[in-house]
Scaffold this active site. Structure first.
Site, PDB file in Angstrom:
ATOM      1  N   PRO A 113       0.828  -1.215   0.000  1.00  0.00           N
ATOM      2  CA  PRO A 113       0.000   0.000   0.000  1.00  0.00           C
ATOM      3  C   PRO A 113       0.859   1.261   0.000  1.00  0.00           C
ATOM      4  CG  PRO A 113      -0.879  -1.602   1.548  1.00  0.00           C
ATOM      5  CD  PRO A 113       0.443  -2.137   1.092  1.00  0.00           C
ATOM      6  N   GLY A 117       3.317   3.703   5.381  1.00  0.00           N
ATOM      7  CA  GLY A 117       4.315   3.460   6.409  1.00  0.00           C
ATOM      8  C   GLY A 117       4.839   2.045   6.423  1.00  0.00           C
ATOM      9  N   LEU A 118       4.787   1.361   5.271  1.00  0.00           N
ATOM     10  CA  LEU A 118       5.232  -0.034   5.178  1.00  0.00           C
ATOM     11  C   LEU A 118       6.514  -0.175   4.362  1.00  0.00           C
ATOM     12  CD1 LEU A 118       1.734  -1.697   4.613  1.00  0.00           C
ATOM     13  CD2 LEU A 118       3.087  -1.676   6.715  1.00  0.00           C
ATOM     14  N   SER A 119       7.156   0.959   4.072  1.00  0.00           N
ATOM     15  CA  SER A 119       8.455   0.978   3.386  1.00  0.00           C
ATOM     16  C   SER A 119       8.399   0.422   1.970  1.00  0.00           C
ATOM     17  CB  SER A 119       9.504   0.229   4.217  1.00  0.00           C
ATOM     18  OG  SER A 119       9.636   0.817   5.478  1.00  0.00           O
ATOM     19  N   SER A 121       8.899   2.108  -0.857  1.00  0.00           N
ATOM     20  CA  SER A 121       9.978   2.622  -1.710  1.00  0.00           C
ATOM     21  C   SER A 121      11.269   1.833  -1.505  1.00  0.00           C
ATOM     22  CB  SER A 121      10.225   4.109  -1.423  1.00  0.00           C
ATOM     23  OG  SER A 121       9.126   4.894  -1.789  1.00  0.00           O
ATOM     24  N   SER A 122      11.649   1.634  -0.249  1.00  0.00           N
ATOM     25  CA  SER A 122      12.896   0.914   0.012  1.00  0.00           C
ATOM     26  C   SER A 122      12.785  -0.547  -0.389  1.00  0.00           C
ATOM     27  CB  SER A 122      13.305   1.042   1.481  1.00  0.00           C
ATOM     28  OG  SER A 122      12.288   0.584   2.341  1.00  0.00           O
ATOM     29  N   ALA A 123      11.568  -1.100  -0.408  1.00  0.00           N
ATOM     30  CA  ALA A 123      11.390  -2.474  -0.859  1.00  0.00           C
ATOM     31  C   ALA A 123      11.741  -2.604  -2.339  1.00  0.00           C
ATOM     32  CB  ALA A 123       9.963  -2.945  -0.615  1.00  0.00           C
ATOM     33  N   ASP A 166      14.284   0.440   8.342  1.00  0.00           N
ATOM     34  CA  ASP A 166      13.506  -0.207   7.295  1.00  0.00           C
ATOM     35  C   ASP A 166      14.395  -0.997   6.350  1.00  0.00           C
ATOM     36  OD1 ASP A 166      11.759   1.393   8.598  1.00  0.00           O
ATOM     37  OD2 ASP A 166      11.105   2.544   6.855  1.00  0.00           O
TER      38      ASP A 166
END
Length: 255
Positions: A113, A117-119, A121-123, A166
């Site tokens: 989503p 706040g589930l990161s 972009s960095s994923a 993260d």
């Protein structure tokens, strides 16, 4: 063809003290992930995502709504382009590696989503980094403990305010206790990371907003106050970091 995933994460305890020399516990969740695929090609190219990198709109109203909700550009292509730049810089400058000419095309997909706040972009960056490491055969040459910092440098390059937490959990996965001791961070550039047993966790329920906001804007203000020596912010971050320490003891004691 090379394909890798990186999972979303929750800052379980101590968040966001990772950006303030604190301590945290984070957990990766397999429900949501980003996947990047690398295909050898004649030139280096990036395939826009049909949803997250729209190039066409039904009307001006549709374009305007998109901009109001997501800004002018928050897709994944810029993340992958910045990753390639920082990956090349890190390998050649810091590690002294010579990367062969192996052009490729990168594409991505994600079900994380957006701005929840589930990161997310960095994923995308983490999954892309794994693809590049395999493609250039340098997985055994880049220290794992430094990879979160490399991922963070990509986001810093794009003006995204974030901490190491993260990126650490997305590199190590599972559940990780992190100690970002200031002396160690300033000396080594990374903290102390310890894998914990996810089986110690109670049942968790994830709740996220349907109409999210940009947490980076909030964190950037807090960071500036911390840098300015705001005692309330500094004391609060110490208290938040202490929650991770107490939480770890409770988990290990099954309390």
């Amino acid at each position: 063809i090379i394909s890798h995933r990186a999972y979303a994460r929750i800052g379980f305890l101590g968040n966001p003290s990772d950006g303030f020399y604190g301590k945290t516990i984070a957990v990766s969740i397999e429900n949501f992930y980003a996947e990047v695929t690398l295909t050898p090609s004649q030139k280096i190219a990036f395939t826009p995502h049909p949803v997250h990198d729209p190039q066409e709109f039904e009307s001006l109203a549709a374009l305007s709504e998109r901009v109001q909700t997501h800004g002018y550009y928050h897709g994944g292509i810029r993340l992958l382009q910045a990753l390639c730049h920082k990956f090349h810089e890190y390998c050649t400058t810091k590690q002294g590696l010579v990367l062969p000419a192996r052009p490729f095309t990168l594409k991505y997909d994600t079900n994380i989503p957006k701005q929840a706040g589930l990161s997310g972009s960095s994923a995308i960056i983490c999954a892309g980094l794994r693809c590049l490491m395999e493609h250039f055969e340098v997985s055994d040459k880049l220290p794992k403990v430094e990879l979160p910092g490399l991922i963070l440098s990509v986001e810093t390059e794009l003006g995204i305010t974030a901490g190491l937490q993260d990126r650490v959990i997305q590199v190590y996965e599972g559940m990780v206790y992190m100690d970002f001791d200031q002396e160690r961070m300033e000396r080594d550039g990374y903290g102390e990371y310890e894998q914990l047993d996810p089986g110690q966790l109670p049942q968790l329920h994830l709740v996220y907003a349907e109409n999210p906001g940009d947490s980076g804007k909030v964190h950037s203000t807090v960071k500036q106050r911390w840098l300015d020596g705001d005692q309330l912010v500094r004391d609060t971050m110490k208290e938040v970091a202490g929650i991770a320490v107490k939480g770890r003891r409770a988990l290990e004691a099954c309390d």
